[in-house]
Design an enzyme around this catalytic site. Structure first.
Site, PDB file in Angstrom:
ATOM      1  N   ARG A 137      14.004  33.042  13.419  1.00  0.00           N
ATOM      2  CA  ARG A 137      14.832  33.531  14.529  1.00  0.00           C
ATOM      3  C   ARG A 137      16.119  34.187  14.033  1.00  0.00           C
ATOM      4  O   ARG A 137      17.176  34.049  14.636  1.00  0.00           O
ATOM      5  CB  ARG A 137      15.164  32.402  15.508  1.00  0.00           C
ATOM      6  N   SER A 194      13.512  29.882  25.642  1.00  0.00           N
ATOM      7  CA  SER A 194      14.026  28.734  24.884  1.00  0.00           C
ATOM      8  C   SER A 194      15.523  28.887  24.662  1.00  0.00           C
ATOM      9  O   SER A 194      15.968  29.864  24.058  1.00  0.00           O
ATOM     10  CB  SER A 194      13.307  28.617  23.541  1.00  0.00           C
ATOM     11  N   GLU A 236      19.766  29.661  21.013  1.00  0.00           N
ATOM     12  CA  GLU A 236      18.975  30.795  20.548  1.00  0.00           C
ATOM     13  C   GLU A 236      19.489  32.122  21.103  1.00  0.00           C
ATOM     14  O   GLU A 236      19.503  33.120  20.386  1.00  0.00           O
ATOM     15  CB  GLU A 236      17.504  30.601  20.934  1.00  0.00           C
TER      16      GLU A 236
END
Length: 360
Positions: A173, A250, A352
């Site tokens: 990520r 998320s 995130e």
């Protein structure tokens, strides 16, 4: 080179002041100083140069949380569209995709053309240009596996350049583009396999849903359809009739722990069984943020102030079901979850999405 499809240039939205909540999937965000669209790579560069340092780029708005005070500078809406073939042979095809191309439409196009490599990333909201920034991944695939290069505007040098995949710093990520205002993504190159079958299915949940073993391959459309069904069941496919999709997907990343920290987590979770985990290189272990959140007492539907809540379908998603809450309320819930997980397990969760003019 040939066009696979080329979207007509969208009618330019006027330069205006406005509320940024209408441009985010959370339906949160305060006022902007100015909002202006850019419908081509050239126009993106022009708008960015005109804006100077006080700039916010928005495309799908699916991975951003904007504060209630909004953004006082210029917001450039990335609206460039199109896909073309750069190179092809019997085994592979390399395509260039404009930054504003909606991601799920791209995945659908690759599946329809018999190009394998993105099928398990179906249903993810947002734009193509955002995918290398976050190194988007799901159900066993990451874009880093197929990206060969990223065309960017270098705001420091004032030039357009191509960053090869090896120079993108891809990690879980993450990439060199994340939290870095130097680079503006203009387009992305992908090399995909010519195959009617998916890549090897790596994700156990997906394999079970497909009725195959991990490592097997399935028809592309079957893989895409199954991923879409799984995501919809978790409120992870945008649906105006489903309040749980009013989120950024998320909210927290899965923590990556070194060996010592993972052993401490196992000790603190001894009464709960083995934490779901995936060993990585150099002794690190990625653990399930959803499991940590749930076992710390924050289950599906857990409420926060002003009607915000954990999704009723997915523990990792924080939602604004009514569309009328504030960013402050969402972040209050996020802090409660983060602090509760740390108190219970000694693990710190990190957000995130990109946070603009706000923090947890």
């Amino acid at each position: 080179m040939s066009d696979v499809y080329a979207q007509p240039t969208a009618a330019a939205e006027p330069v205006t002041q406005g509320d940024l909540s209408q441009y985010t999937t959370l339906c949160l965000g305060g006022p902007a100083g100015w909002i202006t669209p850019a419908t081509s790579a050239e126009e993106i560069v022009t708008r960015v140069r005109e804006a100077g340092d006080d700039l916010l780029l928005l495309a799908g708005g699916s991975n951003v949380v904007i504060g209630d005070a909004g953004f006082p500078g210029t917001v450039v809406l990335v609206r460039s569209r199109g896909l073309r073939v750069l190179a092809e042979d019997e085994q592979t095809v390399t395509i260039r995709v404009e930054a504003g191309e909606p991601w799920d439409e791209l995945v659908a196009a690759t599946v329809a053309n018999g190009w394998s490599g993105l099928e398990c990333l179906a249903g993810i909201p947002g734009s193509t240009g955002a995918t290398p920034i976050q190194n988007v991944g799901a159900y066993g695939q990451e874009v880093a596996e197929t990206i060969t290069g990223v065309q960017v505007y270098d705001r420091h040098a004032g030039t357009v350049a191509r960053v090869a995949a090896a120079e993108c710093g891809f990690a879980y990520r993450a990439s060199i583009f994340k939290y870095n205002e130097r680079w503006v993504v203009l387009s992305v190159d992908f090399r995909l396999a010519r195959s009617p079958l998916s890549g090897p299915v790596r994700y156990a949940e997906l394999a079970r849903s497909l009725g195959v073993d991990v490592g097997d391959r399935v028809p592309l459309e079957q893989a895409r359809a199954t991923v879409l069904r799984l995501r919809a069941g978790k409120g992870m496919v945008l649906d105006a009739t489903d309040p749980d999709t009013r989120s950024v997907g998320s909210f927290f990343t899965n923590p990556v722990l070194d060996g010592a920290d993972y052993e401490l987590l196992r000790q603190r979770a001894a009464d709960l069984g083995e934490p779901p985990a995936w060993p990585g290189a150099a002794g690190v272990v990625k653990v399930s943020a959803a499991w940590l959140i749930d076992k710390a007492g924050f289950g599906k539907g857990y409420p926060g102030p002003e009607g915000v809540a954990i999704s009723s379908k997915h523990t990792l998603a924080l939602t604004n079901p009514t569309g009328t809450a504030s960013t402050a309320a969402l972040l209050t819930l996020a802090r409660e979850i983060r602090d509760g997980v740390h108190a219970r397990f000694g693990v710190t969760l990190h957000p995130e999405p990109v946070l603009v003019n706000c923090t947890i």
